[in-house]
Design a protein around this motif. Structure first.
Motif, PDB file in Angstrom:
ATOM      1  N   UNK A   1      25.402  18.846   6.986  1.00  0.00           N
ATOM      2  CA  UNK A   1      24.069  19.459   6.895  1.00  0.00           C
ATOM      3  C   UNK A   1      23.953  20.400   5.699  1.00  0.00           C
ATOM      4  N   UNK A   2      25.050  20.996   5.257  1.00  0.00           N
ATOM      5  CA  UNK A   2      24.980  21.902   4.106  1.00  0.00           C
ATOM      6  C   UNK A   2      25.104  21.148   2.778  1.00  0.00           C
ATOM      7  N   UNK A   3      25.414  19.869   2.836  1.00  0.00           N
ATOM      8  CA  UNK A   3      25.572  19.090   1.603  1.00  0.00           C
ATOM      9  C   UNK A   3      26.819  19.486   0.832  1.00  0.00           C
ATOM     10  N   UNK A   4      27.810  20.017   1.511  1.00  0.00           N
ATOM     11  CA  UNK A   4      29.031  20.457   0.829  1.00  0.00           C
ATOM     12  C   UNK A   4      30.134  19.410   0.917  1.00  0.00           C
ATOM     13  N   UNK A   5      29.988  18.495   1.885  1.00  0.00           N
ATOM     14  CA  UNK A   5      31.014  17.458   2.082  1.00  0.00           C
ATOM     15  C   UNK A   5      30.315  16.149   2.454  1.00  0.00           C
ATOM     16  N   UNK A   6      31.042  15.067   2.284  1.00  0.00           N
ATOM     17  CA  UNK A   6      30.457  13.775   2.668  1.00  0.00           C
ATOM     18  C   UNK A   6      31.546  12.840   3.169  1.00  0.00           C
ATOM     19  N   UNK A   7      31.192  12.029   4.164  1.00  0.00           N
ATOM     20  CA  UNK A   7      32.015  10.875   4.551  1.00  0.00           C
ATOM     21  C   UNK A   7      31.422   9.663   3.841  1.00  0.00           C
ATOM     22  N   UNK A   8      32.251   8.908   3.181  1.00  0.00           N
ATOM     23  CA  UNK A   8      31.727   7.794   2.387  1.00  0.00           C
ATOM     24  C   UNK A   8      32.630   6.571   2.548  1.00  0.00           C
ATOM     25  N   UNK A   9      32.002   5.417   2.591  1.00  0.00           N
ATOM     26  CA  UNK A   9      32.754   4.167   2.716  1.00  0.00           C
ATOM     27  C   UNK A   9      33.314   3.738   1.370  1.00  0.00           C
ATOM     28  N   UNK A  10      34.393   2.942   1.373  1.00  0.00           N
ATOM     29  CA  UNK A  10      35.043   2.537   0.118  1.00  0.00           C
ATOM     30  C   UNK A  10      34.175   1.622  -0.739  1.00  0.00           C
ATOM     31  N   UNK A  11      33.164   0.984  -0.111  1.00  0.00           N
ATOM     32  CA  UNK A  11      32.305   0.082  -0.878  1.00  0.00           C
ATOM     33  C   UNK A  11      31.211   0.801  -1.646  1.00  0.00           C
ATOM     34  N   UNK A  12      31.045   2.106  -1.396  1.00  0.00           N
ATOM     35  CA  UNK A  12      30.024   2.854  -2.147  1.00  0.00           C
ATOM     36  C   UNK A  12      30.435   2.924  -3.614  1.00  0.00           C
ATOM     37  N   UNK A  13      29.435   2.914  -4.499  1.00  0.00           N
ATOM     38  CA  UNK A  13      29.703   2.952  -5.939  1.00  0.00           C
ATOM     39  C   UNK A  13      29.550   4.380  -6.460  1.00  0.00           C
ATOM     40  N   UNK A  14      30.268   4.678  -7.542  1.00  0.00           N
ATOM     41  CA  UNK A  14      30.242   6.032  -8.110  1.00  0.00           C
ATOM     42  C   UNK A  14      28.818   6.483  -8.427  1.00  0.00           C
ATOM     43  N   UNK A  15      27.997   5.605  -9.029  1.00  0.00           N
ATOM     44  CA  UNK A  15      26.638   6.009  -9.427  1.00  0.00           C
ATOM     45  C   UNK A  15      25.764   6.268  -8.202  1.00  0.00           C
TER      46      UNK A  15
END
Ligand SMILES: Cc1cc2nc3c(=O)[nH]c(=O)nc-3n(C[C@H](O)[C@H](O)[C@H](O)COP(=O)(O)OP(=O)(O)OC[C@H]3O[C@@H](n4cnc5c(N)ncnc54)[C@H](O)[C@@H]3O)c2cc1C
Length: 455
Positions: free
Chosen positions: A96-110
């Motif tokens: 909620x604070x936008x300080x961390x994220x969980x992200x899948x390996x298929x997400x792209x850098x951009x």
């Protein structure tokens, strides 16, 4: 036509050579890696990944992991392999604070960078927006913010991993710390990452673009020395490449070697302008595109031209003088037809302040990385280009050592040995013996388990 094959517990899509979408699905980012896998399994979630890993263990299938498909060595495909395609695992969930994220390996850098910027944050990724986080992070991740915020792995808080026995575990500083250490630079040797937990760092508008000047024995060392001594807010990726015919540059310079100083300043504007003035004073400037822009603009939309074929090698250097430039110049002069270049990465800063043994990326004390790249028409046989990048690295070997695993196109034990200091390699082999004793994850820059014969 859907595939007839069934894999117990796997509910994603299975694409076999007889399926109509196979020809498209088998392609990766590098046309040099033109292989025909036996099967492409598109995983929809971690349970699919676990099911496929268990099936591979039972059947002896060779698994090739694919997240963004940008493996320089072609490891995300192969003749007869089973591609575990993780590109559908591309979710991005911010706290909620936008300080961390969980992200899948298929997400792209951009894609991640755009979404994070809306929350005022960024993670230090590479130079290319289409690279997948799956391979970028397990390799280390060196890019635009490497001096300001370190490598990508320096922002990694935890990873969820399907291990070689098909179990889903968490790796972090407090859970399975040996696995967490190895994942940060050890490549896809230890398990399949299904989610990364990343810390964001603040970012706003940046000064970014290219300064083109002639590449000489004076300009190359001077630019690199300035970049190395500058505050962490400055990251330079200067590359040496022949100047093609282009309207922006006087015709007298076409065909000569240019120093293309890819520049990013992510600090106070006035200080950045002052540093840029010092950079511009180092050479006659033939082209200058540096401008203020929102950080995500460092990753322009990819073009839709045909896929090129390419290969590369790399070496870490501590010092770049006129002699190093002359070697690079001579190496480039011997390149077979195509586009060949040498990219210098200025390291140090935040990346250099992490202990060498804190992660499996073990080159923290090195000041520069040189990346030799040959980009060529896919119709050309690749052997001459592979030989050129290998010979080019050899020509620089008396001035540096090691190699960055993510830039190693060669696929043999000596290429892997170059990528890790001896102590790091010994520790990686111990961790491998614990988490993948039978070397299920071997279609990669392979680290063999400690008790297995080592080539
Ligand atoms: C044009 C281009 C520019 C690049 N620029 C940079 C740069 O600036 N900085 C930099 O650091 N690197 C850079 N790279 C190298 C890049 O980081 C690596 O090639 C990386 O492996 C690509 O990740 P991917 O997921 O797209 O690749 P893929 O081909 O999908 O995967 C490559 C390998 O990564 C491992 N892997 C992938 N997904 C997972 C997973 N989920 N779990 C465990 N292991 C996994 C596997 O061993 C796999 O074989 C660049 C590559 C290209 C093609």
């Amino acid at each position: 036509m859907s595939a007839q094959l069934k894999i117990p517990g796997f509910e994603g899509r299975l694409i076999e050579p007889s399926d109509s979408d196979y020809e498209l699905a088998r392609l990766t980012g590098n046309a040099a890696c033109d292989a025909r896998p036996a099967l492409i399994a598109k995983a929809g979630n971690a349970d699919d990944v676990a099911a496929l890993v268990r099936w591979a263990l039972a059947t002896g299938a060779v698994l090739a992991m694919r997240s963004g498909g940008h493996s320089v060595a072609g490891h995300s495909t192969g003749d007869g392999v089973v591609v575990l395609d993780l590109s559908p695992l591309d979710s991005i969930e911010f706290d909620t604070r936008g300080a961390m994220a969980w992200v899948g390996p298929g997400a792209k850098a951009a894609t991640f960078t755009k979404a994070a910027y809306e929350r005022g944050g960024a993670v230090s990724f590479g130079d290319t927006g289409t690279v997948g986080l799956g391979g970028l992070i397990t390799g280390g991740g060196i890019g635009w913010l490497v001096r300001k915020y370190g490598l990508t792995i320096d922002s990694l808080l935890a990873a969820e991993v399907v291990t070689a026995d098909g179990e889903l575990v968490t790796a972090s500083a407090t859970h399975n710390a040996d696995l967490f250490w190895a994942l940060r630079g050890g490549g896809g040797n230890f398990g399949v990452v299904t989610r990364y937990h990343l810390a964001l760092s603040p970012i706003g508008e940046v000064l970014h673009g290219m300064l083109l000047m002639p590449a000489t024995a004076e300009t190359v060392p001077a630019v690199l020395a300035l970049g190395s001594a500058a505050p962490d807010d400055l990251t330079l990726m200067p590359f040496v490449m022949a100047i093609p015919p282009m309207d922006e540059v006087p015709a007298t310079e076409h065909g000569r070697l240019g120093l293309w100083v890819d520049t990013l300043w992510a600090g106070p504007r006035a200080q950045g302008n002052e540093l840029l003035a010092r950079l511009r004073a180092l050479g006659p400037i033939l082209m200058d595109t540096v401008a203020a822009k929102p950080y995500p603009a460092v990753y322009p939309e990819p073009g839709d031209g045909p896929r090129g074929a390419w290969t590369s090698s790399s070496i870490f250097l501590d010092d770049v003088d006129g002699g190093v430039f002359e070697t690079v110049r001579d190496v480039l002069a011997q390149a077979p037809p195509g586009e060949s270049l040498a990219i210098f990465r200025v390291l140090g800063g935040a990346a250099g302040r992490v202990a060498d043994d804190a992660t499996a990326y073990g080159w923290r004390d090195r000041r520069y990385l040189v990346w030799l790249i040959a980009d060529y028409p896919p119709t050309e046989p690749g052997a001459a280009y592979a030989a050129w990048v290998a010979d080019g690295r050899a020509a620089l070997a008396n001035r540096g050592s090691g190699a960055f695993v993510s830039f190693q196109a060669a696929d043999d034990p000596s290429a892997v040995a170059l990528a890790y200091p001896a102590a790091t390699m010994a520790r990686l082999r111990e961790v491998k013996a614990r988490w993948d004793p039978d070397n299920l994850f071997r279609h990669n820059h392979n680290v063999s388990p400690a008790d297995m014969a080592h080539d």
